[in-house]
Design a protein around this motif. Structure first.
Motif, PDB file in Angstrom:
ATOM      1  N   ALA A 265       0.823  -1.215   0.000  1.00  0.00           N
ATOM      2  CA  ALA A 265       0.000   0.000   0.000  1.00  0.00           C
ATOM      3  C   ALA A 265       0.855   1.263   0.000  1.00  0.00           C
ATOM      4  N   ALA A 266       2.067   1.145   0.546  1.00  0.00           N
ATOM      5  CA  ALA A 266       2.960   2.310   0.588  1.00  0.00           C
ATOM      6  C   ALA A 266       3.883   2.374  -0.618  1.00  0.00           C
ATOM      7  N   SER A 267       3.850   1.326  -1.454  1.00  0.00           N
ATOM      8  CA  SER A 267       4.770   1.252  -2.591  1.00  0.00           C
ATOM      9  C   SER A 267       4.287   2.114  -3.749  1.00  0.00           C
TER      10      SER A 267
ATOM     11  N   ALA B  28       0.915  -2.330  -7.185  1.00  0.00           N
ATOM     12  CA  ALA B  28       1.064  -2.592  -5.753  1.00  0.00           C
ATOM     13  C   ALA B  28      -0.226  -2.352  -4.980  1.00  0.00           C
ATOM     14  N   LEU B  29      -0.994  -1.330  -5.351  1.00  0.00           N
ATOM     15  CA  LEU B  29      -2.201  -1.005  -4.597  1.00  0.00           C
ATOM     16  C   LEU B  29      -3.244  -2.114  -4.709  1.00  0.00           C
ATOM     17  N   ARG B  30      -3.433  -2.629  -5.926  1.00  0.00           N
ATOM     18  CA  ARG B  30      -4.390  -3.732  -6.086  1.00  0.00           C
ATOM     19  C   ARG B  30      -3.910  -4.970  -5.330  1.00  0.00           C
ATOM     20  N   GLN B  31      -2.605  -5.206  -5.367  1.00  0.00           N
ATOM     21  CA  GLN B  31      -2.032  -6.336  -4.640  1.00  0.00           C
ATOM     22  C   GLN B  31      -2.267  -6.186  -3.147  1.00  0.00           C
TER      23      GLN B  31
ATOM     24  N   ASN C 255     -12.416  -1.118 -10.488  1.00  0.00           N
ATOM     25  CA  ASN C 255     -11.436  -0.203 -11.059  1.00  0.00           C
ATOM     26  C   ASN C 255     -10.371  -0.960 -11.839  1.00  0.00           C
ATOM     27  N   ALA C 256      -9.996  -2.123 -11.309  1.00  0.00           N
ATOM     28  CA  ALA C 256      -8.970  -2.929 -11.974  1.00  0.00           C
ATOM     29  C   ALA C 256      -9.473  -3.429 -13.324  1.00  0.00           C
ATOM     30  N   HIS C 257     -10.721  -3.903 -13.367  1.00  0.00           N
ATOM     31  CA  HIS C 257     -11.281  -4.420 -14.608  1.00  0.00           C
ATOM     32  C   HIS C 257     -11.485  -3.307 -15.640  1.00  0.00           C
TER      33      HIS C 257
ATOM     34  N   VAL D  90      -6.526   3.293  -9.138  1.00  0.00           N
ATOM     35  CA  VAL D  90      -6.885   2.850  -7.798  1.00  0.00           C
ATOM     36  C   VAL D  90      -6.364   3.890  -6.822  1.00  0.00           C
ATOM     37  N   GLU D  91      -7.247   4.477  -6.043  1.00  0.00           N
ATOM     38  CA  GLU D  91      -6.829   5.497  -5.106  1.00  0.00           C
ATOM     39  C   GLU D  91      -6.164   4.850  -3.899  1.00  0.00           C
TER      40      GLU D  91
END
Length: 231
Positions: free
Chosen positions: A113-115, A120-123, A203-205, A210-211
């Motif tokens: 989340a910090a990356s 990274a955010l979806r992960q 959002n991914a689809h 991604v906020e």
């Protein structure tokens, strides 16, 4: 934990600037993590982690330097205990008892989340939701839940166990016992987590952005659910 390890090995106080580093100066933490190079965002995230260690009382300033009294910090006895057991808080301890890999998943989600890397955010969001799922199945296996006297099978889907039933069983196992209020909060928080994850997945689809705050909110909800179930 890497931050705490730096302070744990130090024989005297360490300046936070040396621990976190700067744009053109590598840090103790970057070397501790295998020689990575922080982006501006990652360095800022590392600073937030350092401040969190201080807020938890695991590291404290010495206040012995005249020019920067709060920048030189040392590990506390509580910090050494946390380092020795490999757990920063009560949730870490509870996750460790179930499976040490759960701590890795928890920290990995927040690290992602910090990356600043593209996916990274979806992960991070996926990892948080997956952690809740795995913890639920570890604390409330099918055979244990269905054996409880209060369990009532779903007539339409007899082979399916509701999340509410898994939550209840998990709470009966925790040290402070079952609470109807906590059960209600856990169910509602779980529903919120589903909505948050669904929005991030949509959002991914759609290949939309991604906020970061949305992911942080989802991970915060994850932590609420885990604490209710385990602590």
């Amino acid at each position: 934990m890497a931050l705490l390890a730096i302070y744990g090995r130090a024989t005297r106080s360490v300046h936070i600037g040396n621990v976190i580093g700067a744009e053109f100066r590598s840090s103790d933490l970057e070397r501790e993590l295998g020689g990575v190079e922080f982006t501006v965002e990652e360095r800022a995230g590392a600073m937030r982690c350092a401040d969190e260690l201080e807020a938890r009382g695991l590291v404290v300033p010495t206040y012995s330097d005249l020019t920067s009294p709060d920048q030189w910090r040392v590990i506390t006895p509580s910090g050494r205990e946390a380092l020795q057991r490999g757990a920063l808080d009560s949730l870490d301890l509870a996750l460790m008892k179930l499976n040490p890999e759960f701590i890795v998943m928890r920290r990995g989600a927040w690290r992602a989340a910090a990356s600043n890397s593209p996916d990274a955010l979806r992960q991070a969001a996926h990892s948080g939701r997956e952690l809740v799922t795995q913890v639920l199945h570890a604390t409330s296996p099918d055979e244990d839940v269905v054996s409880r006297p209060w369990f009532v099978p779903n007539r339409e889907k007899p082979g399916q166990i509701s999340r509410r039933a898994r939550y209840r069983h998990a709470m009966e196992r925790r040290s402070r016992g079952m609470s109807d209020t906590d059960l209600s909060i856990a169910v509602k928080a779980g529903e919120l987590l589903d909505v948050q994850h669904g929005q991030l997945s949509a959002n991914a689809h759609q290949r939309g952005p991604v906020e970061r705050q949305g992911v942080i909110d989802a991970l915060t909800t994850t932590e609420i659910v885990l604490r209710i179930l385990l602590v």
